[in-house]
Design an enzyme around this catalytic site. Structure first.
Site, PDB file in Angstrom:
ATOM      1  N   GLY A   1      -0.018  -1.869   0.581  1.00  0.00           N
ATOM      2  CA  GLY A   1       1.093  -2.497   0.360  1.00  0.00           C
ATOM      3  C   GLY A   1       1.553  -3.872   1.273  1.00  0.00           C
ATOM      4  O   GLY A   1       1.160  -4.878   0.915  1.00  0.00           O
ATOM      5  N   ARG A   2       2.082  -3.476   2.520  1.00  0.00           N
ATOM      6  CA  ARG A   2       2.336  -4.344   3.569  1.00  0.00           C
ATOM      7  C   ARG A   2       1.351  -5.452   3.633  1.00  0.00           C
ATOM      8  O   ARG A   2       1.589  -6.589   3.695  1.00  0.00           O
ATOM      9  CB  ARG A   2       2.533  -3.575   4.926  1.00  0.00           C
ATOM     10  CG  ARG A   2       3.132  -4.430   5.884  1.00  0.00           C
ATOM     11  CD  ARG A   2       3.368  -3.780   7.197  1.00  0.00           C
ATOM     12  NE  ARG A   2       4.182  -2.375   6.897  1.00  0.00           N
ATOM     13  CZ  ARG A   2       5.504  -2.269   7.305  1.00  0.00           C
ATOM     14  NH1 ARG A   2       6.114  -3.574   7.531  1.00  0.00           N
ATOM     15  NH2 ARG A   2       6.127  -1.217   7.059  1.00  0.00           N
TER      16      ARG A   2
ATOM     17  N   CYS B   1      28.930  -8.014  12.291  1.00  0.00           N
ATOM     18  CA  CYS B   1      29.642  -7.901  13.788  1.00  0.00           C
ATOM     19  C   CYS B   1      29.089  -6.139  14.317  1.00  0.00           C
ATOM     20  O   CYS B   1      29.737  -5.446  14.286  1.00  0.00           O
ATOM     21  CB  CYS B   1      31.016  -7.361  13.322  1.00  0.00           C
ATOM     22  SG  CYS B   1      31.803  -8.806  12.424  1.00  0.00           S
TER      23      CYS B   1
ATOM     24  N   GLY C   1      -1.731   1.401   4.192  1.00  0.00           N
ATOM     25  CA  GLY C   1      -1.241   1.598   5.713  1.00  0.00           C
ATOM     26  C   GLY C   1      -2.217   0.493   6.570  1.00  0.00           C
ATOM     27  O   GLY C   1      -2.133   0.580   7.903  1.00  0.00           O
TER      28      GLY C   1
HETATM   29  C1  LIG Z   1       3.982   3.413   0.994  1.00  0.00           C
HETATM   30  C2  LIG Z   1       2.883   3.749   0.541  1.00  0.00           C
HETATM   31  C3  LIG Z   1       1.601   2.944   0.391  1.00  0.00           C
HETATM   32  C4  LIG Z   1       1.488   1.623   0.947  1.00  0.00           C
HETATM   33  O1  LIG Z   1       1.585   1.660   2.398  1.00  0.00           O
HETATM   34  P1  LIG Z   1       1.501   0.242   3.139  1.00  0.00           P
HETATM   35  O2  LIG Z   1       1.526   0.968   4.638  1.00  0.00           O
HETATM   36  O3  LIG Z   1       2.342  -0.644   2.878  1.00  0.00           O
HETATM   37  O4  LIG Z   1       0.122  -0.343   3.100  1.00  0.00           O
HETATM   38  C5  LIG Z   1       0.511   3.672  -0.099  1.00  0.00           C
HETATM   39  N1  LIG Z   1       0.445   4.742  -0.470  1.00  0.00           N
HETATM   40  C6  LIG Z   1       1.566   5.656  -0.774  1.00  0.00           C
HETATM   41  C7  LIG Z   1       1.631   6.837  -0.993  1.00  0.00           C
HETATM   42  C8  LIG Z   1       2.559   4.856  -0.226  1.00  0.00           C
HETATM   43  O5  LIG Z   1       3.678   5.789  -0.181  1.00  0.00           O
END
Ligand SMILES: *Cc1c(COP(=O)(O)O)cnc(C)c1O
Length: 414
Positions: free
Chosen positions: A278-279, A354, A240
């Site tokens: 992740g992000r 569209c 996150g």
């Molecule tokens: C999606 C997710 C993440 C990664 O979240 P980001 O916002 O992309 O860093 C980590 N842990 C869990 C359980 C997730 O579902």
């Protein structure tokens, strides 16, 4: 002039790709390597770094991250099988709501190292399935209970997405988690070991907020396990970390976050901490490269239509932002007809669909933008292509049936 959003390698690709090769996702693996190395460097060595594969599971991305990560967080049976196949032997943690009995059984068969259990029901399934499949001598599967602990008032409200603190499918309240822990430490739990807690409460928080969230998670996990007289050995505090699409040169403050985690680890010397971004790991090393097909004037504004659109890059539609972008001008115009050109400084960039929702960026500073120029969208390395299509999260695609249809047809439409 603001710094370019493009690396030299991406600028070269943007110019060298033919229009027939566009749109194209370009992932600069050199940039990804140095970013991941810097993230790892900012973290204390005692803190484990898992990559949340759902942000971008391309095999090249997973392989590039492997040297800098301790394992991978997977959120479906599809992701689990995929990451296992791409990187055999790397530790996996299996999260996600609505795990099916089939997915859990397959995960146990594949020798998954950790399961993040989302509910008491999942724990019950795990206990039954692990008892059946447990082979003597095999290390037990480590179970982390996903919890939804209380956090300080207002802490999650500033985030882009919230997974906790309100009714959601994610994790367990403390009472349910306590019951799950009783179950896991009771009779008949061969092959499973309750080692700790997991939480992923919000996406898009800054380092300070995320540290306070981590503290709340470790605190709640400590109380839960202490209350049950079981040693707390692992806490996964989630991902996150914020990516600011409105200020693409900004980065999450990994140094401050790493220092805060080091302090948290010192206060909890028997607990292994783990994060799972992740992000914020992969967003910055991916670009969506395309070219301008048409530039027109509509109700007093310039609108540029590019090849492709939000069916390839859904991120701006999903998050409601303008995807940061840069124009790479192309001088050649090989056609006998006149070249459309923007009149104003700011242009709304849309795709070929569209629907009025197919907007990639409004108000892009692009004076004199012409058909044939390249537009390169940045911060497109996470939740971009894979959320734009049914492959997002690698769950199986739906089937198609047509009851009442006469004659034969292939079921499934695949
Ligand atoms: C999606 C997710 C993440 C990664 O979240 P980001 O916002 O992309 O860093 C980590 N842990 C869990 C359980 C997730 O579902």
């Amino acid at each position: 002039m603001p710094p370019s959003l493009l690396t030299p390698a991406v600028r070269t690709e943007a110019l060298n790709l033919t229009s027939g090769e566009l749109p194209c996702y370009v992932h600069d693996l050199t940039a990804l390597h140095s970013h991941a190395a810097a993230v790892r460097e900012a973290l204390p060595s005692s803190v484990e770094l898992y990559y949340a594969a759902k942000a971008n599971p391309e095999p090249e991305i997973l392989a590039a991250l492997a040297p800098w990560t301790d394992g991978f967080e997977v959120s479906s049976g599809g992701e689990l099988g995929h990451v296992r196949a791409v990187l055999p032997g790397r530790p996996l943690a299996f999260s996600g709501p609505g795990k099916t009995p089939g997915e859990l059984a397959a995960a146990l068969d594949a020798g998954v190292e950790r399961v993040h259990a989302e509910s008491l029901h999942e724990v019950r399934m795990l206990v039954a399935l692990a008892g059946r499949s447990h082979a003597p001598g095999r290390p037990p599967v480590r179970v982390l209970l996903r919890i939804d602990p209380p956090v300080p008032e207002g802490l999650l409200t500033g985030s882009a997405l919230t997974m906790g603190g309100r009714p959601t499918p994610f994790g367990m309240g403390i009472e349910e988690a306590a019951e799950a822990l009783r179950l896991l430490t009771g009779e008949g739990c061969e092959g499973l070991e309750a080692v700790g807690a997991h939480a992923h409460l919000a996406s898009g928080l800054d380092a300070d907020a995320l540290l306070r969230v981590a503290e709340a998670i470790v605190h709640a996990a400590g109380e839960l396990f202490r209350g049950h007289g079981t040693a707390l050995r692992e806490v996964a505090v989630g991902g996150g970390m914020a990516v600011d699409y409105t200020r693409p040169a900004e980065r999450f403050d990994w140094a401050a976050y790493g220092a805060g985690l080091a302090a948290l680890a010192r206060r909890n010397p028997d607990v292994r901490l783990r994060i799972e971004p992740g992000r914020a790991l992969t967003a910055y090393s991916g670009w969506y490269v395309t070219d301008v097909l048409d530039v027109k004037r509509s109700h007093g504004e310039d609108v540029a239509v590019v090849r492709g659109g939000t069916h390839h890059l859904r991120t701006p539609a999903a998050k409601g932002h303008d995807q940061p972008a840069e124009v790479v001008p192309v001088e050649a115009w090989p056609h006998p007809w006149p070249r459309p050109e923007a009149r104003a400084g700011r242009v709304t960039v849309v795709g070929q669909l569209c629907t009025p929702k197919d907007v990639l960026a409004r108000g892009l500073e692009a004076p004199g933008l012409r058909a044939g120029d390249r537009v390169v969208f940045a911060l497109a390395g996470a939740y971009a292509w894979n959320i734009s299509h049914r492959d997002f999260l690698m769950h199986p695609p739906p089937g198609f049936r047509f009851p009442g249809r006469t004659g034969t047809g292939s079921p499934g439409g695949r």
